[in-house]
Design a protein around this motif. Sequence first.
Motif, PDB file in Angstrom:
ATOM      1  N   LYS A 166      19.109  28.280  -9.329  1.00 41.86           N
ATOM      2  CA  LYS A 166      18.678  26.913  -9.027  1.00 41.86           C
ATOM      3  C   LYS A 166      17.964  26.857  -7.683  1.00 41.86           C
ATOM      4  O   LYS A 166      16.956  26.133  -7.538  1.00 41.86           O
ATOM      5  CB  LYS A 166      19.884  25.974  -9.030  1.00 41.86           C
ATOM      6  CG  LYS A 166      20.468  25.717 -10.418  1.00 41.86           C
ATOM      7  CD  LYS A 166      21.639  24.748 -10.360  1.00 41.86           C
ATOM      8  CE  LYS A 166      22.164  24.443 -11.749  1.00 41.86           C
ATOM      9  NZ  LYS A 166      23.317  23.507 -11.716  1.00 41.86           N
ATOM     10  N   ARG A 167      18.475  27.592  -6.717  1.00 35.06           N
ATOM     11  CA  ARG A 167      17.804  27.628  -5.417  1.00 35.06           C
ATOM     12  C   ARG A 167      16.400  28.211  -5.549  1.00 35.06           C
ATOM     13  O   ARG A 167      15.441  27.698  -4.956  1.00 35.06           O
ATOM     14  CB  ARG A 167      18.630  28.450  -4.441  1.00 35.06           C
ATOM     15  CG  ARG A 167      19.920  27.760  -3.989  1.00 35.06           C
ATOM     16  CD  ARG A 167      20.713  28.653  -3.057  1.00 35.06           C
ATOM     17  NE  ARG A 167      21.938  27.984  -2.612  1.00 35.06           N
ATOM     18  CZ  ARG A 167      22.866  28.552  -1.846  1.00 35.06           C
ATOM     19  NH1 ARG A 167      22.708  29.820  -1.450  1.00 35.06           N
ATOM     20  NH2 ARG A 167      23.949  27.877  -1.484  1.00 35.06           N
ATOM     21  N   GLU A 168      16.276  29.265  -6.348  1.00 37.77           N
ATOM     22  CA  GLU A 168      14.947  29.840  -6.551  1.00 37.77           C
ATOM     23  C   GLU A 168      14.022  28.855  -7.262  1.00 37.77           C
ATOM     24  O   GLU A 168      12.829  28.759  -6.932  1.00 37.77           O
ATOM     25  CB  GLU A 168      15.079  31.128  -7.361  1.00 37.77           C
ATOM     26  CG  GLU A 168      15.774  32.258  -6.599  1.00 37.77           C
ATOM     27  CD  GLU A 168      15.909  33.512  -7.422  1.00 37.77           C
ATOM     28  OE1 GLU A 168      15.501  33.458  -8.618  1.00 37.77           O
ATOM     29  OE2 GLU A 168      16.413  34.526  -6.904  1.00 37.77           O
ATOM     30  N   ASN A 169      14.582  28.116  -8.249  1.00 34.09           N
ATOM     31  CA  ASN A 169      13.762  27.110  -8.936  1.00 34.09           C
ATOM     32  C   ASN A 169      13.306  26.011  -7.975  1.00 34.09           C
ATOM     33  O   ASN A 169      12.147  25.564  -8.027  1.00 34.09           O
ATOM     34  CB  ASN A 169      14.546  26.498 -10.095  1.00 34.09           C
ATOM     35  CG  ASN A 169      14.744  27.477 -11.237  1.00 34.09           C
ATOM     36  OD1 ASN A 169      13.926  28.376 -11.419  1.00 34.09           O
ATOM     37  ND2 ASN A 169      15.804  27.311 -12.002  1.00 34.09           N
ATOM     38  N   VAL A 170      14.216  25.578  -7.106  1.00 33.82           N
ATOM     39  CA  VAL A 170      13.841  24.559  -6.126  1.00 33.82           C
ATOM     40  C   VAL A 170      12.775  25.098  -5.180  1.00 33.82           C
ATOM     41  O   VAL A 170      11.815  24.398  -4.817  1.00 33.82           O
ATOM     42  CB  VAL A 170      15.099  24.095  -5.348  1.00 33.82           C
ATOM     43  CG1 VAL A 170      14.708  23.212  -4.177  1.00 33.82           C
ATOM     44  CG2 VAL A 170      16.041  23.341  -6.281  1.00 33.82           C
TER      45      VAL A 170
END
Length: 246
Positions: A166-170
């Motif tokens: 999720k952090r990478e997606n953000v």
Amino acid sequence: MLSRASILSGRQVRSLVAHTTKACSATSSPATKDDGPMFRRPVRQEPGKVRLGFVPDEWFTFFYKKTGVTGPYTFAVTFSTYLISKEIYVMEHEFYNGLSLAIMWIAGIKILGPKLAKYLDKEIDDYESQWNETRTVNKDTLQEAISDEERNQWSMEGQNMLIQAKRENVALQLEAAYRNRLLAAYEEVKKRLDYQVEKQNIERRIGQKNLVDWVVKKVKASITPDQEKQNIDSCIVALGALASKA
């Protein structure tokens, strides 16, 4: 007489219990991986070998090195003879009562003993199986709890991976928004630059048109009617020459 026999039998029972307890502690099972390094699980011992129904076999084997196989029986007979001859052990009416009770006791042991022993062994085995079953159930329950804990830890590792994803997606979304804003700024700047270029081109065309119109106007203003007539005549002559050549 009976009191002496009871005292002797009590001492024999206590010595037999102490000997059995010592053998149980000496032959207990070694520590295993599941039981831990400091714990030894006791093992239920079977009764030791006896002779004459109640005398421990160790009391006989004790004489073998000195007297041979017949030594214990010889010692028992001679010692009994000594006690009786010296009237240390008096054969009064209690002796015969004890003898009759001993005969009844031996007969009861021979007749009811095997059945009672079989029943008691069965009860002990059932009791032990119940304890083992409880231990097995508890062990399976704890093993299942350990498996659940390991599964939960594995799930937590998956949650950490999900949070990282999720952090990478953000971060990707922020990068995309940043690039979109750069593109928007580029397009706006390009529009303004194109406007300035088009503005300069229009101003140049208008200035050029005005200049050409002014020059044409000045040229026309400088031509007189005679010059205009002469130019027309010269043009007609040139056209005629060209027509004759064709």
